[in-house]
Design a protein around this motif. Structure first.
Motif, mmCIF file in Angstrom:
data_model
loop_
_atom_site.group_PDB
_atom_site.id
_atom_site.type_symbol
_atom_site.label_atom_id
_atom_site.label_comp_id
_atom_site.label_asym_id
_atom_site.label_seq_id
_atom_site.Cartn_x
_atom_site.Cartn_y
_atom_site.Cartn_z
ATOM 1 N N ILE A 321 0.833 -1.200 0.000
ATOM 2 C CA ILE A 321 0.000 0.000 0.000
ATOM 3 C C ILE A 321 0.872 1.256 0.000
ATOM 4 O O ILE A 321 0.639 2.208 -0.754
ATOM 5 N N ILE A 422 -5.836 0.756 -3.079
ATOM 6 C CA ILE A 422 -7.153 0.443 -2.504
ATOM 7 C C ILE A 422 -7.436 -1.056 -2.595
ATOM 8 O O ILE A 422 -7.958 -1.675 -1.657
ATOM 9 N N TRP A 425 -5.521 -2.916 0.019
ATOM 10 C CA TRP A 425 -6.119 -2.605 1.326
ATOM 11 C C TRP A 425 -7.346 -3.488 1.582
ATOM 12 O O TRP A 425 -7.647 -3.826 2.732
ATOM 13 N N LEU A 426 -8.054 -3.886 0.536
ATOM 14 C CA LEU A 426 -9.263 -4.698 0.676
ATOM 15 C C LEU A 426 -8.983 -6.200 0.763
ATOM 16 O O LEU A 426 -9.896 -6.989 0.986
#
Length: 457
Positions: A321, A422, A425-426
């Protein structure tokens, strides 16, 4: 008679000669892979001049090889999980080496593109299996680092392609740069001798007689023999079904890995294909624009290894990230036409946080899935990512043909980095298998009957 948990045995090893030979062998193959892939960006200006191609047509040629890579990764990843990784690695190496070499005899864009497509099948097929093989045999505390070191050879191959173009293009023409790609063929007999097969394949096929010599190369204190019983963790079983990518609550993470790879490879191949031409269109000479490509790939090597060490210490998710965000910032800053020194620094950082990020994403994915679907998981992550890789060169060609300001060229490759951040992150780490940095559950001798009853030989 001893009962040996193969996962625990390998996890707790120190780095030994066996690991060094495996690492060097895989690095050699991935350097050849990187040379064959990235040389197109180095020779593209001369190809466009010789065959009177516009930038859109040239971008399509770049996409042919990437289409082959997508199919190769999706096809050969699952094949290797089912039939063994060593033979697939050698077959794919033969394919991409031969057809890259023969593309040097092409006399038109069509024949060149067809051979790039076939070579791409081998290029794409070899990658997930090299990653999976290193992941299987690497000690737990070095897993991300060794995968990153190995796969950084891909970027180093790009450096060699750029250096080869700098040396050969003024003396000969683009064909000499392509023909150099045939040299790795002479190393195939050596690779056949030194590369090990996947231990999970031997476990699945009950080939104890083949597994024991490999484990003994890592075993300094004792010797295993045919009377011993070898078992694997239940979470690392040898089921090779494709559907396992989506069951046991892995579906969201699988899709997010695909999104991250799509975005990262879009940036990676878009820049590697068009950076020399983008910089040329901004007024830099050919030699300087090739140096920019070298700087980008050098940053990728350093970023991959540095990122791998950080991932072994802090976990892959946090590092990826952070790298994606830094990649966005560096590419955005490039759009403001910095001075020469800052330009080289930003290109170095951009290489480390785009190509370097993809390398460490591959390592993360390979540790997320059980051994039985490891090549499948990485293969499909890279395969879907190749769709982004195909769009990247086409996008670059469109931007150049539209004669947009330099800012638009770099911003188009910066925005996907945020989307990639993103996606990572998920990812739901708690549903990954129990090796690497996915979670911290370990299996010891007392747990073997409970956790490892799925497979023993």
């Amino acid at each position: 008679m001893k009962e040996i948990n193969v996962n625990n045995f390998i996890d707790n090893q120190n780095f030994k000669r066996f690991h060094l030979v495996l690492l060097i062998s895989c690095i050699f193959i991935i350097v050849a892979d990187g040379y064959d892939m990235f040389m197109l960006g180095a020779i593209l200006p001369q190809l466009m001049e010789e065959w009177a191609m516009d930038s859109v047509t040239a971008g399509k040629i770049g996409s042919y090889g990437l289409l082959g890579m997508m199919l190769g990764a999706m096809i050969f990843g699952p094949i290797a999980d089912r039939f063994g990784r060593k033979s697939v690695i050698l077959i794919c190496t033969f394919i991409f080496t031969v057809f890259t070499f023969t593309s040097g005899f092409a006399n038109d864009p069509f024949s060149f593109g067809v051979q790039r497509f076939i070579a791409g099948i081998g290029l794409g097929g070899v990658m997930p299996n090299l990653i999976a093989l290193i992941t299987e045999y690497a000690p737990k505390n070095l897993r991300n680092t060794l995968v990153a070191i190995m796969f950084s050879g891909h970027a180093f191959g790009g450096i060699l392609a750029s250096l080869g173009a700098l040396v050969l293009l003024p003396i000969f023409d683009w064909r000499a740069v392509v023909w150099v790609a045939g040299l790795p063929l002479f190393a195939l007999p050596i690779l056949y001798k030194v590369l090990p097969e996947s231990y999970s394949y031997y476990m699945k096929e009950n080939k104890k007689e083949k597994l024991i010599p490999i484990l003994n190369k890592m075993n300094e204190n004792d010797s295993f023999d045919k009377e011993d019983v070898f078992i694997m963790n239940k979470t690392d079983d040898t089921d090779t079904s494709f559907k396992k990518l989506f069951i046991e609550k892995r579906a969201l993470s699988t899709l997010m890995f695909w999104v991250a790879a799509f975005m990262c490879l879009l940036v990676m191949y878009g820049l590697s294909t068009w950076l020399p031409k983008i910089m040329q269109s901004s007024g830099y000479p050919v030699g300087s624009s090739l140096l920019f490509l070298i700087t980008l790939n050098l940053g990728a090597v350093v970023g991959a290894i540095f990122g791998g060490k950080l991932a072994d210490r802090f976990g892959s998710r946090k590092v990826l990230i952070t790298f994606f965000i830094i990649g966005f910032l560096s590419l955005t800053a490039l759009s403001f036409r910095p001075n020469a020194i800052v330009l080289y620094i930003l290109l170095f950082i951009a290489g480390g946080t785009t190509t370097g990020t993809q390398i460490n994403t591959n390592s993360y994915v390979s540790q997320f899935y059980p051994s039985g679907i490891r090549s499948t998981g990485v293969g499909w992550e890279l395969g879907v990512g190749r769709i982004g890789a195909m769009i990247g060169p086409a996008l670059g060609g469109f931007l150049l043909s539209s004669q947009l300001p330099l800012q638009f060229n770099f911003l188009a490759f910066a925005i996907p980095c945020i989307i990639g951040a993103i996606a990572i992150w998920l990812v739901q780490e708690k549903y990954g298998q129990s090796t690497g940095n996915i979670n911290k559950d370990n299996f010891n001798i007392g747990d073997l009957k409970l956790h490892s009853e799925r497979k023993s030989i």
